[in-house]
Design an enzyme around this catalytic site. Structure first.
Site, short mmCIF file in Angstrom:
data_model
loop_
_atom_site.label_atom_id
_atom_site.label_comp_id
_atom_site.label_asym_id
_atom_site.label_seq_id
_atom_site.Cartn_x
_atom_site.Cartn_y
_atom_site.Cartn_z
N HIS A 275 0.96 -1.21 -0.05
CA HIS A 275 -0.03 -0.01 0.01
C HIS A 275 0.78 1.17 0.12
O HIS A 275 0.68 2.30 -0.83
CB HIS A 275 -0.86 0.04 1.05
N HIS A 461 0.57 -7.80 -3.51
CA HIS A 461 -0.53 -7.52 -2.48
C HIS A 461 -1.57 -8.69 -2.33
O HIS A 461 -2.07 -8.82 -1.35
CB HIS A 461 -1.14 -6.09 -3.04
N ILE A 610 -8.11 -2.55 -2.07
CA ILE A 610 -8.85 -3.05 -0.96
C ILE A 610 -7.66 -3.24 0.50
O ILE A 610 -6.68 -3.65 0.20
CB ILE A 610 -9.60 -4.48 -1.00
#
Length: 610
Positions: A275, A461, A610
Site C-alpha cells: 500500500h 498485494h 482493498i
C-alpha cells in the site's frame, strides 16, 4: 460516507466497486460494531473459556446486548445490508463465515506441520530465510543493545535433524529461520511497559524434511535484560513436545512467534511493502505522464483505487487508536515500527527473483525455468509467484520494446525522465540518495522498473492480503497480540496450564473484544468487489489504438489462464506437493489470477483496491 482526508477527484471511488459498501462497511465496523461489541463485553465475562466458545462465532453467532445502542444500530442499517454484509438477522445476532483454516478440520491449525506450512503458503510467506550460520546472529548495534545473538544450542536441535549435524544441515540447505528478533527488540520496553501487550522477540528454526515440509526445531523467545538494553537479552528456548504440560508450553511458544509474525505481516509485508510504497508511483504517474503516454497507459490499471483505499486506511485503520493499534501487538508504536522498517526497503529487491535469492530460498541457475532454482521445491508462494512474475515481465518487455526501439529513445523521453526523477527524489524522497535506483537510461531498466511496480500492485498485494480472513479469521490460528508472558513453573497460570491449557491459551492470545473487531475488518479486507478487474483484464478492449500491444496483452491473458490450470493441477497432487494444502486442507490459490466476487481466498486484482 465522505472521507476527511483529501483524495484527488480522479482517484476517488467512482464505479460499482461497491465503493459505498467498502466505505460503509469499514465505518460501520469501527463506529457502530465496535461500541456494540464493547457494550457486550462490559456486561459479560471478558474471556473465551474454550475453543468451542470461539467456534460459536461461526457456527452459532454472537448476540449483541439489548438496549438503545442495539436498537439504534439495527434501525440505522437496512435489513438487506445487515443480512448480506454483516451476517445479522436484524435482531442483534451476528454470525461470521467459517474461515477456510477450520472448514475441513478444526484442529489442524495446531499441528507443527501446518505451523511450518503457513510460512510458505499462508498470508505472510515472504519472510522465511535460509539459515547460513549457527547460532543465528543479530544485526542490532552491540554498543546499544549488547549481545543479541541467539542462545539456541546445537544440543537442543541436533536430535531432530534426521541424523545430520547442524553444520551438515546448513551445508545441505536444510535449515531455515523465521526471524522477528531484530525488528521487535528495540521496541520491546516501550510496547510491554506502556501498553497492555506482553510479548517477546522471537526466532523460529525449521528443518526441511525429505517430504518437502518444514519441521519446527526450536523457538527462542527473548526479553531485554532487566538491568538495561546494553546487557543484551534474557532468552529461553522451547522445543517441540506432544506430552503433558510441555506440549501446552510448546503451543504457547508457537503462538508468541505468530503474534510477532502477525504484526510484522500487517505493518510491513502488507501496509508498508504494498500500500504505502506504491502510492508515490500513483502520484508521480498522474503528475508527470500524459494520459497518452505509453507508460501511463501501461501502469494506470495497476493504480486504480489505491489512493482512495489508502486514505480510508489512514482514517480508520492505521490512525491513532485505530483498529491496527487496538488489535496488533505493537499497539501505539505500529506506525513507527512500519516507518523504521522502510529504512530497509530497496526497490530492486522487490522483484520476486531478487527477493527469493536475497532470502536464500532460491539460487540463480540457468538450467531451470526462469533461471531460478528453488531450495525449497514445494514453496507455493514462490512457485506460483515466479510464474506470475514471468508473465508480467514478458508482457512489459513486449510492450516497452514496441514503444522504445532503443536505449536512446528511453533517454530522450523527457516525460519519462521527469517522472522517474520525481518518483525517486520526491515520491520516495527519503531514498533519493540511495545508489540502487536505476538511472532510467536503458530499455532494460525501464522494463525491470515497470515489472516490479506491477508486481507490487497486483500479485504481491494479493498474496499477503486475500488470505487474511481464510487464515486469521480464526484468530486462534493467527493471534495478533498477547496479554501474558509464558507461565513459569510454580505460578498459578502454570498450574492452570496443566488442567485447562485451552483456557490459558485463549486468555493469553485471544481477547474477545479485539477478536470480534479484527475479524470483522479482516472479512471486509479479504473480499473481492463485484467490479474487480484481475491481472490480464482491462476495462475496455480498446485501451490503445495500437494493435500489436493489444495482441501481446491477449497472449499474456492466455499465459495467466495456463498458470491457473497449473495451479489447479498441482493443488490436486497431495502426495507430491504437501505444502499446497497441508493438514488444514486449504488449496493454495492466493496467486490464482482470477476470482469470483466475495470471500474466495484467490484472485490477483490489477491494483491495490482493498
Amino acid at each position: 460516507m465522505s472521507l476527511d482526508i483529501y483524495v484527488p477527484r480522479d482517484e476517488q471511488f467512482g464505479h460499482l466497486k461497491m465503493s459505498d459498501f467498502l466505505t460503509f462497511s469499514l465505518k460501520f465496523t469501527v463506529q457502530s460494531l465496535f461500541p456494540a461489541f464493547k457494550a457486550l463485553f462490559d456486561n459479560t465475562p471478558n474471556e473465551f473459556d474454550s475453543f468451542e466458545d470461539v467456534l460459536e462465532l461461526y457456527e452459532g453467532g454472537i448476540k449483541l446486548p439489548e438496549g438503545p445502542l442495539l436498537k439504534a444500530l439495527i434501525d440505522s442499517i437496512p435489513l438487506e445490508i445487515l443480512k448480506d454484509v454483516f451476517h445479522s438477522d436484524g435482531e442483534g445476532l451476528f454470525k461470521f463465515p467459517t474461515p477456510q483454516v477450520i472448514q475441513e478440520d478444526k484442529t489442524a491449525w495446531s499441528t507443527d506441520e501446518e505451523f511450518g506450512r503457513e510460512m510458505l503458503a499462508g498470508i505472510n510467506p515472504v519472510l522465511i530465510t535460509r539459515l547460513q550460520e549457527f547460532p543465528p546472529k543479530s544485526n542490532l548495534d552491540p554498543n546499544i543493545y549488547g549481545n543479541q545473538n541467539s542462545t539456541i544450542t546445537r544440543a537442543q536441535i541436533e536430535d531432530k535433524l534426521d541424523g545430520l549435524t547442524v553444520d551438515e544441515a546448513i551445508k545441505a540447505n536444510m535449515l531455515f529461520i523465521l526471524n522477528h528478533h531484530d525488528i521487535v527488540m528495540p521496541y520491546w520496553r516501550r510496547i510491554n511497559v506502556t501498553t497492555n501487550t506482553k510479548t517477546y522477540a522471537s526466532r523460529t528454526l525449521l528443518f526441511l524434511q525429505d517430504n518437502g515440509t518444514l519441521k519446527p526445531l526450536a523457538i527462542e523467545l527473548s526479553l531485554p535484560h532487566p538491568d538495561g538494553d546494553q546487557f543484551g537479552t534474557v532468552s529461553k528456548v522451547y522445543t517441540p513436545s506432544d506430552q503433558g504440560v510441555e506440549s501446552s508450553i510448546w503451543q504457547l511458544a508457537k503462538a508468541y512467534a505468530v503474534v510477532n509474525d502477525s504484526g510484522i505481516h500487517e505493518l510491513v509485508s502488507h501496509w508498508l511493502n504494498t500500500h504505502a510504497v506504491i502510492e508515490p508511483f500513483v502520484i508521480a504517474t498522474n503528475r508527470q505522464l500524459s494520459v497518452l503516454h505509453p507508460i501511463h497507459k501501461l501502469l494506470l490499471p495497476h493504480f486504480r483505487d489505491t489512493m482512495n483505499i489508502n486514505a480510508l486506511a489512514r482514517q480508520l485503520l492505521i490512525n491513532s487508536d485505530g483498529i491496527i493499534e487496538l488489535t496488533f501487538f505493537p499497539s501505539k508504536y505500529s506506525m513507527e515500527m512500519s516507518a523504521v522498517a522502510y529504512k530497509d526497503w530497496i526497490f530492486p529487491e522487490q522483484a520476486l527473483p531478487a527477493d527469493l535469492m536475497k532470502r536464500g530460498v532460491a539460487v540463480e541457475d540457468l538450467n531451470y525455468p526462469h533461471d531460478i532454482r528453488f531450495l525449497i521445491q514445494d514453496y507455493p508462494y514462490a512457485v506460483d509467484g515466479l510464474k506470475v512474475w514471468s508473465a508480467i515481465k514478458s508482457w512489459v518487455t513486449e510492450y516497452c520494446n514496441f514503444y522504445y526501439k532503443s536505449d536512446d529513445t528511453v533517454q530522450k523521453d523527457s516525460e519519462l525522465q521527469v517522472w522517474w526523477k520525481e518518483l525517486r527524489e520526491e515520491g520516495h524522497g527519503d531514498k533519493k540518495d540511495e545508489p540502487w535506483w536505476s538511472k532510467m537510461q536503458t530499455r532494460q531498466e525501464l522494463i525491470e522498473s515497470c515489472t516490479i511496480t506491477i508486481w507490487i500492485a497486483s500479485a504481491l498485494h494479493a498474496a499477503v492480503n486475500f488470505g487474511q480472513y481464510p487464515y486469521a479469521g480464526y484468530l486462534v490460528n493467527r493471534p495478533s497480540l498477547s496479554r501474558m508472558f509464558m507461565p513459569e513453573p510454580g505460578s498459578p497460570e502454570y498450574e492452570e496450564l496443566k488442567t485447562n491449557p485451552d483456557k490459558v491459551f485463549l486468555k493469553t492470545t485471544v481477547p474477545p473484544l479485539q477478536t470480534l473487531l479484527e475479524i470483522s475488518v479482516l472479512e471486509v479486507l479479504s473480499t473481492h468487489a463485484s467490479d474487480t478487474l484481475y491481472l490480464g483484464q482491462r476495462d475496455s478492449p480498446e485501451w490503445t489504438k495500437d494493435q500489436e500491444p493489444i495482441l501481446d496483452f491477449e497472449r499474456v491473458g492466455k499465459k495467466l489462464s495456463d498458470i491457473e490450470d497449473q495451479i489447479m493441477q498441482m493443488n490436486s497432487d497431495h502426495q507430491k506437493w504437501k505444502n499446497r494444502s497441508g493438514p488444514a486442507k486449504i488449496p493454495y490459490t492466493l496467486l490464482f489470477p482470477t476470482s469470483e466476487e466475495g470471500l474466495t481466498g484467490k484472485g490477483i486484482p490489477n491494483s491495490i483496491n482493498i
